[in-house]
Design a protein around this motif. Structure first.
Motif, short mmCIF file in Angstrom:
data_model
loop_
_atom_site.label_atom_id
_atom_site.label_comp_id
_atom_site.label_asym_id
_atom_site.label_seq_id
_atom_site.Cartn_x
_atom_site.Cartn_y
_atom_site.Cartn_z
N PRO A 292 -5.68 -15.80 10.11
CA PRO A 292 -4.53 -16.39 9.84
C PRO A 292 -5.45 -16.72 8.49
CG PRO A 292 -5.15 -16.08 12.36
CD PRO A 292 -6.15 -15.31 11.31
N GLY A 293 -4.69 -17.65 7.43
CA GLY A 293 -4.04 -18.20 7.62
C GLY A 293 -4.19 -17.50 5.86
N GLU A 294 -5.62 -16.34 5.39
CA GLU A 294 -5.66 -15.70 5.10
C GLU A 294 -4.87 -15.01 3.99
OE1 GLU A 294 -7.97 -15.33 1.74
OE2 GLU A 294 -8.82 -16.35 3.20
N PRO A 295 -4.75 -15.24 2.22
CA PRO A 295 -3.55 -14.22 1.98
C PRO A 295 -3.59 -12.98 1.98
CG PRO A 295 -4.30 -16.27 0.75
CD PRO A 295 -5.08 -15.81 1.63
N CYS A 296 -2.65 -12.55 1.97
CA CYS A 296 -3.05 -10.82 1.53
C CYS A 296 -2.78 -10.86 -0.08
CB CYS A 296 -2.05 -10.41 2.45
SG CYS A 296 -2.03 -10.21 4.62
N VAL A 297 -3.26 -9.52 -0.03
CA VAL A 297 -3.70 -8.16 -1.38
C VAL A 297 -2.29 -7.74 -2.06
CG1 VAL A 297 -4.87 -7.41 -2.83
CG2 VAL A 297 -6.28 -8.81 -1.05
N PRO A 298 -1.80 -8.59 -2.95
CA PRO A 298 -0.51 -7.30 -3.05
C PRO A 298 -0.91 -6.29 -3.82
CG PRO A 298 -0.88 -9.07 -4.69
CD PRO A 298 -1.82 -9.06 -3.65
N PHE A 299 -0.43 -5.30 -3.86
CA PHE A 299 -0.33 -4.51 -4.28
C PHE A 299 0.76 -3.17 -4.54
CE2 PHE A 299 -0.54 -2.65 -0.33
CZ PHE A 299 0.35 -1.26 -0.20
N LYS A 300 0.74 -1.64 -4.95
CA LYS A 300 1.93 -1.11 -5.66
C LYS A 300 1.46 -0.32 -5.02
CE LYS A 300 5.01 0.76 -9.26
NZ LYS A 300 5.75 0.53 -10.75
N ASP A 301 2.84 -0.04 -3.98
CA ASP A 301 2.81 1.88 -3.65
C ASP A 301 3.00 3.28 -4.21
OD1 ASP A 301 3.76 3.43 -1.36
OD2 ASP A 301 3.09 2.67 -0.20
N ASP A 302 1.18 3.96 -4.42
CA ASP A 302 1.92 5.08 -4.71
C ASP A 302 3.16 6.32 -5.01
OD1 ASP A 302 -0.52 4.75 -5.75
OD2 ASP A 302 -1.21 5.21 -5.04
N PHE A 303 3.76 5.59 -3.14
CA PHE A 303 4.27 6.79 -3.35
C PHE A 303 6.11 6.31 -3.60
CE2 PHE A 303 1.17 8.06 -0.17
CZ PHE A 303 1.01 9.74 -1.04
N THR A 304 6.43 4.17 -2.71
CA THR A 304 7.21 4.38 -3.08
C THR A 304 7.46 3.47 -4.48
OG1 THR A 304 7.07 1.75 -1.57
CG2 THR A 304 7.76 3.98 -0.40
N GLN A 305 6.24 3.26 -5.10
CA GLN A 305 6.89 2.07 -6.21
C GLN A 305 7.22 0.85 -5.86
OE1 GLN A 305 5.34 2.99 -9.34
NE2 GLN A 305 4.57 4.73 -8.03
N GLN A 306 7.34 0.46 -4.39
CA GLN A 306 6.92 -0.81 -4.83
C GLN A 306 6.26 -2.22 -3.83
OE1 GLN A 306 10.49 -1.91 -4.28
NE2 GLN A 306 11.15 0.23 -5.22
N MET A 307 6.16 -2.77 -4.04
CA MET A 307 5.62 -3.29 -4.33
C MET A 307 5.20 -4.22 -2.47
SD MET A 307 4.28 -4.16 -6.95
CE MET A 307 2.54 -6.24 -6.35
N SER A 308 3.78 -4.71 -2.55
CA SER A 308 3.57 -4.35 -0.51
C SER A 308 2.14 -5.83 -0.98
CB SER A 308 3.53 -2.90 -0.17
OG SER A 308 2.96 -3.39 1.26
N GLN A 309 2.27 -5.60 0.69
CA GLN A 309 1.08 -6.72 1.29
C GLN A 309 -0.15 -5.73 1.65
OE1 GLN A 309 0.60 -9.93 0.17
NE2 GLN A 309 1.99 -9.69 -1.17
N ASP A 310 -1.68 -5.81 1.41
CA ASP A 310 -2.37 -5.85 2.42
C ASP A 310 -3.50 -6.53 3.11
OD1 ASP A 310 -4.75 -4.17 2.75
OD2 ASP A 310 -5.26 -2.75 1.00
N CYS A 311 -3.39 -6.76 4.02
CA CYS A 311 -3.54 -7.61 5.03
C CYS A 311 -4.49 -7.29 5.90
CB CYS A 311 -2.67 -8.23 5.97
SG CYS A 311 -1.47 -9.12 5.46
N PHE A 312 -5.69 -6.15 5.36
CA PHE A 312 -6.66 -5.36 6.38
C PHE A 312 -7.82 -6.02 5.46
CE2 PHE A 312 -3.05 -2.48 7.93
CZ PHE A 312 -3.71 -2.60 9.30
N ALA A 313 -8.91 -6.05 5.93
CA ALA A 313 -9.89 -6.10 5.62
C ALA A 313 -10.80 -4.93 4.92
CB ALA A 313 -10.96 -7.03 5.92
#
Length: 513
Positions: free
Chosen positions: A28-49
């Motif tokens: 908690p408190g650690e920023p997630c990594v933003p990325f562009k989804d290859d399928f939807t072409q929408q920006m999303s957040q990767d919160c997994f290490a």
């Protein structure tokens, strides 16, 4: 998975980011990594290490952050204790990333420097040089090598075209993750597919070529394994002997059949040795107890070789192998041919594609990794595997504990200088009539291990000068540090005292000029 043991007694682990899922999330408190989804072409957040620091003392994992993909990259431990990793997949293919070392203070994280390589390095091999610098060789569609910058944050100077990698490619490659071993003369032994040569990192010229190794393909995706046999620094009169071993793999067309028809050819059964310092070298072949592709070969503290993990049919890559090789095999290189192999107790956990292993300071083998499919699958012939195993070689039999040396660390030398005598102190519960012939002292460089390749791995058997016992029953052995960086590149090693094949726990030492 890709791993390296650190001098902090922690293992750094990482894997692909491309699937955007793992079983370890950022706190908690650690920023997630933003990325562009290859399928939807929408920006999303990767919160997994997609990386972790695994503490060997507590068996706890701490999430680490990588933001560009280190999948199928390479790496190595720098002289100051920094893990340097180069290359990867897609946006990480030209990245150099750093972890630990003097710049690491309390729960530090990866430091990524993108576009620091001149060419993409996906499935390349990184090897430490006599100076402590690194070279990275090959990678998919990269028929070249380059030297990593000496200072963090700088950019590589230039790539060097290396036609050898192009010439050793099959229809389906078999020339990725080339086997690279630093010879005691300072040159690099490079093995690709079934060919090998010696390259000078000083002149960038090919010094010599070696005989072809018949029988099949040895590099990714056929995926055999190789290591440099222990280097003995006792009784050296002129040239320090260097011998390599190459084992397993598959036929040149095995990957094509696995990919297109899911037809899995038997892996190769042979092990092949060659003294690369001989004036007229040749390969000498023997047979393993079982076929193996995608296996690891680890040098144990007592000089034996352990073959572990992998499959008996098929090749690397998703869904391209079957019949996991569950049986570790111990190889004793000093025994006569015909009695060198010993099959050990099997595991029940399949470790095929993207599995890995490491020698750790207590002499056990840390074993982890997954199988022949992508992402996480709990319902599968070979379910995704996130358990870690500790494998104990025969020398850890509790019945041998009374013969096991214990290093007295507080009175042993830990900072070594090339060619200079130093002293290690140890005790043994049962040490009647102990002589110098009963003891050898070894130094192990902890490799970066992935895809059956343990990069920069080497074990040195140190020259002994004298052994005395004090009145309190503590032994003092005088040793000669390796002569130079060609034999032992500068950096951190695990030092073991070995009594008639039974090693102590390892002590970290550091060697430099």
């Amino acid at each position: 998975m890709q791993i390296n043991l650190m001098p902090t007694n922690k293992i750094i682990v990482y894997d692909a980011t491309v699937y955007r899922i793992s079983r370890l999330q950022y706190p908690p408190g650690e920023p997630c990594v933003p990325f562009k989804d290859d399928f939807t072409q929408q920006m999303s957040q990767d919160c997994f290490a997609h990386s972790m620091e695994y503490d060997l003392e507590t068996n706890q994992a701490r999430p680490l952050k990588v933001t560009v993909d280190p999948w199928c990259s390479c790496g190595g431990l720098a002289p100051d204790g920094t893990l340097i990793s180069s290359g990867g997949f897609r946006d990480g293919a030209r990245t150099i990333r750093y972890y630990g070392g003097p710049n690491c203070q309390n729960n530090c994280d990866w430091r990524e420097h993108n576009d620091s390589l001149k060419e993409e390095r996906w499935y390349g091999t990184q090897t430490i040089l006599p100076t402590g610098d690194f070279i990275v060789i090959g990678g998919r569609r990269s028929f070249s090598y380059e030297y990593l910058p000496k200072i963090e944050g700088q950019i590589s100077d230039k790539p060097y075209f290396f036609p050898f990698l192009y010439e050793t490619g099959d229809l389906d490659e078999n020339n990725l993750y080339p086997f690279v071993h630093l010879s005691p003369d300072g040159n690099l032994f490079i093995f690709s597919n079934n060919h090998s040569l010696l390259l000078s990192p000083i002149t960038n010229k090919v010094v010599r070529t070696f005989p072809i190794l018949p029988g099949g393909s040895r590099n990714y995706p056929a995926s055999g394994t190789s290591t440099l046999l222990p280097i003995n620094l006792n009784n050296v009169t002129d040239v320090i002997k260097a011998e390599v071993i190459v084992c397993g793999g598959n036929t040149p067309n095995a990957f094509f059949l696995a990919e297109t028809k899911k037809s899995f050819l038997p892996a190769l059964l042979d092990c092949n040795r060659m003294v690369i310092t001989n004036p007229f070298p040749s390969w000498h072949t023997e047979q393993m107890p079982s076929k193996r592709t995608m296996g690891d070969s680890l040098i144990l503290p007592n000089g034996q070789i352990l073959f572990i993990n992998g499959a008996q049919v098929g090749t690397s890559a998703w869904w391209d192998a079957d019949e996991p090789n569950l049986t570790p095999v111990l190889y004793s290189p000093k025994k006569p041919k015909g009695i060198r192999f010993k099959a050990l107790n099997p595991t029940t956990i399949a470790r095929m594609y993207h599995s890995t292993s490491a020698v750790i300071p207590n002499g056990k083998i840390w074993v982890a990794g997954s199988n022949t499919h992508d992402t996480y699958k709990d319902q599968d012939k070979f379910p995704t595997e996130t358990r870690v195993e500790g494998f104990s070689p025969p020398y850890l039999d509790p019945n041998l504990d009374k013969f096991r040396p214990t290093i007295v660390e507080e009175s042993s030398t830990k900072d070594l200088k090339y060619g200079v005598n130093f002293e290690t102190q140890f005790s043994i519960n049962q040490s009647n009539l102990l002589t110098m012939n009963d003891i050898k002292v070894t130094m192990y460089f902890p490799p970066f291990t992935t895809h059956g390749v343990s990069m920069s791995q080497r074990l040195l058997i140190l020259k002994k000068e004298g052994l005395v016992e004090d009145p309190k029953g503590v032994f003092r052995i005088t040793l000669v540090a390796p002569p130079g960086g060609e034999v032992a590149p500068p950096g951190y090693y695990l030092l073991f005292v070995v009594h008639r094949g039974i090693p102590s726990k390892g002590m970290w030492v550091h060697i430099q000029k």
